[in-house]
Design a protein around this motif. Structure first.
Motif, PDB file in Angstrom:
ATOM      1  N   GLY A  96     -53.969  67.278   6.772  1.00 22.56           N
ATOM      2  CA  GLY A  96     -52.756  67.932   6.689  1.00 22.56           C
ATOM      3  C   GLY A  96     -52.653  69.190   6.964  1.00 22.56           C
ATOM      4  O   GLY A  96     -53.634  69.353   8.137  1.00 22.56           O
ATOM      5  N   ARG A  97     -52.134  70.195   6.523  1.00 19.81           N
ATOM      6  CA  ARG A  97     -51.977  71.263   6.898  1.00 19.81           C
ATOM      7  C   ARG A  97     -53.426  72.115   6.517  1.00 19.81           C
ATOM      8  O   ARG A  97     -53.661  72.036   5.221  1.00 19.81           O
ATOM      9  CB  ARG A  97     -50.665  72.171   6.399  1.00 19.81           C
ATOM     10  CG  ARG A  97     -50.440  73.690   7.079  1.00 19.81           C
ATOM     11  CD  ARG A  97     -49.265  74.061   6.304  1.00 19.81           C
ATOM     12  NE  ARG A  97     -49.117  75.419   6.750  1.00 19.81           N
ATOM     13  CZ  ARG A  97     -48.676  75.861   8.078  1.00 19.81           C
ATOM     14  NH1 ARG A  97     -48.063  74.934   8.884  1.00 19.81           N
ATOM     15  NH2 ARG A  97     -48.137  77.044   8.508  1.00 19.81           N
ATOM     16  N   GLU A 100     -55.888  78.623   9.099  1.00 27.17           N
ATOM     17  CA  GLU A 100     -56.555  78.683  10.064  1.00 27.17           C
ATOM     18  C   GLU A 100     -57.152  80.256   9.913  1.00 27.17           C
ATOM     19  O   GLU A 100     -56.632  81.222   9.193  1.00 27.17           O
ATOM     20  CB  GLU A 100     -55.796  78.686  11.506  1.00 27.17           C
ATOM     21  CG  GLU A 100     -54.497  79.874  11.494  1.00 27.17           C
ATOM     22  CD  GLU A 100     -54.144  79.702  12.971  1.00 27.17           C
ATOM     23  OE1 GLU A 100     -54.252  78.828  13.658  1.00 27.17           O
ATOM     24  OE2 GLU A 100     -53.450  80.814  13.410  1.00 27.17           O
ATOM     25  N   GLY A 176     -57.526  73.277  13.932  1.00 18.93           N
ATOM     26  CA  GLY A 176     -56.760  74.279  13.334  1.00 18.93           C
ATOM     27  C   GLY A 176     -57.507  75.260  12.278  1.00 18.93           C
ATOM     28  O   GLY A 176     -56.788  75.969  11.490  1.00 18.93           O
TER      29      GLY A 176
END
Length: 225
Positions: A96-97, A100, A176
């Protein structure tokens, strides 16, 4: 082509392991990363020299044990493998997210210094255990190289992300984990560390200068690894 394929395989498994363990937040990620580098070095060292890292390839080139043409080919293969491995790891873990890493201010300088220092250490170890005429056909090179990455990840991973490898850095950005706008930090620091290692090795081992630029039929023959 055997050498290029070997570099692809080794770099792929290195970056894939980095991605899967970091994205999954595995507590033993540094150990897994150091271990997979070690076994891939043992697996491919006799074929390609087992660089799996553009910074190491730069150090080996400056040390005079690989041609410029092969160095560019290694870089292309390593970067391609790193990006593909990153995509595969992200698909497998599906985190998922993710947050960074985007160093700024003092953290930027910290990341630069940490990456330079441990990339230097990694390339310096590779040159000494895998290309020095004083260690022909040794059996400890894989352990030395893998444990250098393990030590670096544990020591400064929290400060710089612990890439020590432009292919790993590009893979991390693809996943990411590193900000693309700051990717220059890792590319600059890691290549600088590799270049410094090549220069220092030659300075400390002047007798090895006689081995520079020797002809070889394949890249694998340019290193005793």
């Amino acid at each position: 082509m055997r050498s290029y394929a070997t570099e692809f395989i080794g770099t792929f498994f290195l970056v894939f392991t980095v991605g899967c363990t970091v994205l999954a937040k595995a507590p033993l990620a540094p150990l897994a990363i150091g271990a997979v580098l070690m076994v891939m070095v043992y697996a491919g060292g006799h074929v390609s020299g087992a660089h799996y890292n553009p910074a190491v390839t730069l150090a080996v080139f400056l040390r005079g044990r690989i041609s410029l043409v092969d160095a560019f080919a290694y870089w292309a293969v390593q970067v391609t493998a790193g990006v593909l491995a990153a995509l595969a790891a992200k698909y497998v873990v599906n985190p998922g997210r993710v947050a960074e890493l985007s160093p700024s201010g003092r953290a930027l300088g910290t990341a630069l210094l940490a990456e330079v220092v441990f990339t230097f250490a990694l390339a310096y170890v590779v040159l000494n255990v895998a290309t020095s005429k004083d260690h022909p056909n040794n059996s400890f090179y894989g352990l030395a190289i893998g444990f250098t990455v393990l030590a670096g990840a544990l020591a400064v991973g929290g400060a710089s992300g612990g890439a020590f490898n432009p292919a790993v850095a590009l893979g991390a950005a693809t996943m990411g984990l590193f900000a693309w706008t700051k990717i220059w930090i890792w590319l600059l620091a890691d290549l600088l560390g590799g270049a410094l290692a090549g220069a220092v090795f030659l300075g400390l081992n002047p007798e090895d200068r006689s081995l520079m630029n020797t002809s070889a039929e394949t890249p694998a023959e340019t290193s005793p690894v």
